[in-house]
Design an enzyme around this catalytic site. Sequence first.
Site, PDB file in Angstrom:
ATOM      1  N   ASP A 315       0.764  -1.251   0.000  1.00  0.00           N
ATOM      2  CA  ASP A 315       0.000   0.000   0.000  1.00  0.00           C
ATOM      3  C   ASP A 315       0.797   1.304   0.000  1.00  0.00           C
ATOM      4  O   ASP A 315       0.760   2.095  -0.946  1.00  0.00           O
ATOM      5  CB  ASP A 315      -1.010  -0.007   1.166  1.00  0.00           C
ATOM      6  CG  ASP A 315      -0.403  -0.452   2.512  1.00  0.00           C
ATOM      7  OD1 ASP A 315       0.814  -0.691   2.567  1.00  0.00           O
ATOM      8  OD2 ASP A 315      -1.161  -0.555   3.501  1.00  0.00           O
ATOM      9  N   GLU A 410     -11.890  -6.331   7.826  1.00  0.00           N
ATOM     10  CA  GLU A 410     -10.472  -6.434   7.454  1.00  0.00           C
ATOM     11  C   GLU A 410     -10.294  -7.074   6.081  1.00  0.00           C
ATOM     12  O   GLU A 410      -9.449  -6.671   5.303  1.00  0.00           O
ATOM     13  CB  GLU A 410      -9.716  -7.266   8.501  1.00  0.00           C
ATOM     14  CG  GLU A 410      -9.352  -6.499   9.746  1.00  0.00           C
ATOM     15  CD  GLU A 410      -8.256  -5.475   9.508  1.00  0.00           C
ATOM     16  OE1 GLU A 410      -8.523  -4.438   8.873  1.00  0.00           O
ATOM     17  OE2 GLU A 410      -7.132  -5.700   9.969  1.00  0.00           O
ATOM     18  N   GLU A 429      -7.964   4.307   6.966  1.00  0.00           N
ATOM     19  CA  GLU A 429      -7.762   4.485   5.522  1.00  0.00           C
ATOM     20  C   GLU A 429      -9.001   4.989   4.782  1.00  0.00           C
ATOM     21  O   GLU A 429      -8.933   5.906   3.962  1.00  0.00           O
ATOM     22  CB  GLU A 429      -7.266   3.176   4.878  1.00  0.00           C
ATOM     23  CG  GLU A 429      -5.816   2.831   5.164  1.00  0.00           C
ATOM     24  CD  GLU A 429      -5.591   2.239   6.552  1.00  0.00           C
ATOM     25  OE1 GLU A 429      -6.588   1.968   7.270  1.00  0.00           O
ATOM     26  OE2 GLU A 429      -4.422   2.044   6.931  1.00  0.00           O
ATOM     27  N   THR A 515       1.773   8.628   5.890  1.00  0.00           N
ATOM     28  CA  THR A 515       0.868   7.478   5.954  1.00  0.00           C
ATOM     29  C   THR A 515       0.332   7.260   7.371  1.00  0.00           C
ATOM     30  O   THR A 515      -0.591   6.485   7.586  1.00  0.00           O
ATOM     31  CB  THR A 515       1.561   6.202   5.429  1.00  0.00           C
ATOM     32  OG1 THR A 515       0.571   5.196   5.214  1.00  0.00           O
ATOM     33  CG2 THR A 515       2.617   5.694   6.389  1.00  0.00           C
TER      34      THR A 515
END
Length: 704
Positions: A315, A410, A429, A515
């Site tokens: 990611d 998840e 996210e 991030t």
Amino acid sequence: MGAQSTALPSVPVRAPLPTPPSDSRKALFWVMYTASDHGRLVSLALLALIAAFFDPAQASPFYSTQRKTELRAMAEDTWRHAYGAYKRNAFPADELLPLSCQRQGHDRRNPDNAGVNDVMGDYVLTLVDSLDTFPMLNDRAGFEQAIREVIQHVSFDVDSRVQVFEVTIRMLGGLLSGHLLASPTPPYSSIRGFELSWYEGELLQLAHDLGKRLVPAFQTPTGIPFARVHLQRGLKGKGGKAESGETCSAGAGSLLLEFITLSRLTGDLSFEAAAKKAFFAIWNLKSDIGLIGNTIDARTGAWMHGVSGIGAGIDSFFEYAAKAYLLTGEEQYLRVWDESYAALQRYVRAPDGFWYRNVNMHTGQLNSVLVDSLSAFFPGVLTLMGDLEGAARAHAPFAFLWKRFGGLPELFDTHRRVGAHLGYPLRPEFIESNMYLYQATKDDYYLSIAEDILHDINNRTRVDCGFAAVLNLETGELEDKMPSFITAETLKYLYLTFAEDSPFFRMDDASVFTTEGHILSVPHSPRPVPFKNRKKRVFSSPSPSTKAPAPTCAAHQPLYDQRYRHFLALSAENRADWEHARWLAGFEAEDEVKETEEGRWSENGWCEVTRGEDPVASSNTASSTLALFQSFILSHLRTYSAIPPPAAASSFAISLSSSLSASSTAAASSRTSASSSSSPPPPPWRSAPPLLPNSPPHNEKTET
Ligand code: DMJ
């Protein structure tokens, strides 16, 4: 264990928006044409008045400035409940255990407890991770106190072996961001007002000390760092002989922002050089079709798990390619983003344009039907890099998943359209992507999603002693865990969504959120080629041997026509093709909107899927690959959060792969068989009564 109880007994639930004309001006015309003559005159006069003073940004009928202020206050209260509980019950330990109201630090009794020890090193993690939220809440006093506490309590001279990636994004990022905001003469940031006159760069000294303790990890033949390092003793064995070489692309490739900032603030260029070498080492090992894998041997540079995608293990490599360009203005990072983006669009994006899947990095063949929740960061980066249509589309199925489960599972099985792992460890996210999309479009749809999230987090995860990760979204069972990223990211992004005029969105410099949600900025380099090793970098052009077409649709072709106007012209909520995203998330299609015969969408997306695309059609091999991939993802996710212990995880992997095999025959004959199960029942947590006085009327449609 405390039972789940809330200090906020009756948390408001947003009633979903009705579907009026898409903006206020249209609404007024609508009123006008349905009114009497006299009414029309009045409406005309009103229209003239409004046209003179109209500000479209303030025009929302449902999200008035007052309502956004109320929601922002509620988001702030939510953040303060989390942080306050940590401070009262766990500080100066790393994290709070919200059900037992205990504290969690480095697990010294079990040094191999990677789920805990990768992240926690006894360095006051949650305090440092939360630091820059205070300025975002415009809380100067809170910021000053937190900075004093960091100086008093944080040290890296600790007997802790931690993960290089985790300590970098959480601790190094937190310290650097705090330093940039606290400096009396702010070096680069245009954010002003939080400078502390007495501050003498103590956080930067701590960051520099930490950086030096991490550098030994980069001593590998490839420059790709070992995954872990001991903060006092460095590597295991002489020259790291006893270290495992196994690491992941995200871990190795996304240290850039923090290391670049550290170098430019201290003048010690070794950090930037090391992170850059690691990043380009990963990039130069991409496959002939331009994809990187997720697990690599840091010693040899050999891919150990050649699955590509945008989720766990990969990611933030893409996130940092994009953001390193935004932070530094250096074109070399933009080229990596551009090439990665092209390869992802061609091989990883599903034919329907909504999901991004896991594929074989060498062939582009679909590898797994599972999508993980970490992938929900991607719409945010697409927004930052200008692909708003792609971002809105990639966000849509996650939005419907949230609506369905009251959180983001998840793992979601995109073939059977069921949750494959039902934990929600309070991850940020999706919320982050939703915030960027709202900032970019000002579409109330994204505010309505943020409001749902705010209520769900409070209704489902708030306990007396903080917020607890959800172990199972269907049963509502909680876990004794409150990851530091809830205050660093999840609740910060939720707050910022409702604080759209925040100075943190109005910066005249190239600041980026890392991030882990830490705001960083550096001056743009005046020269485009700052390092000698630039020539070594390889930018791909696929070799002739791999020119065989991948089993995906060739190009992304959004439908821009009269039936389906440009996506900015109407709210995402009203788009006909959103019905497909809704179906993908497990809801049933609504016949009147389906309109397959008109070609808006089909159950296979915008184009028919070739045989090789369907993993279930060839599931003999797919199920074993799936089991392997499943355990890989679980091991990655476990590092971050609430993943069941190994025994439960492996039995889960077995049950999933056998259920996949069992469904293969039926599914091969009809792709629509996955929809044979009925739509999910209305989620019970949605029944809480509204608290906000001006909640709009309830709309059944979005409650399916
Ligand atoms: C955070 O630590 C960061 O967002 C990281 O990039 C991924 N994992 C967690 C949140 O899920």
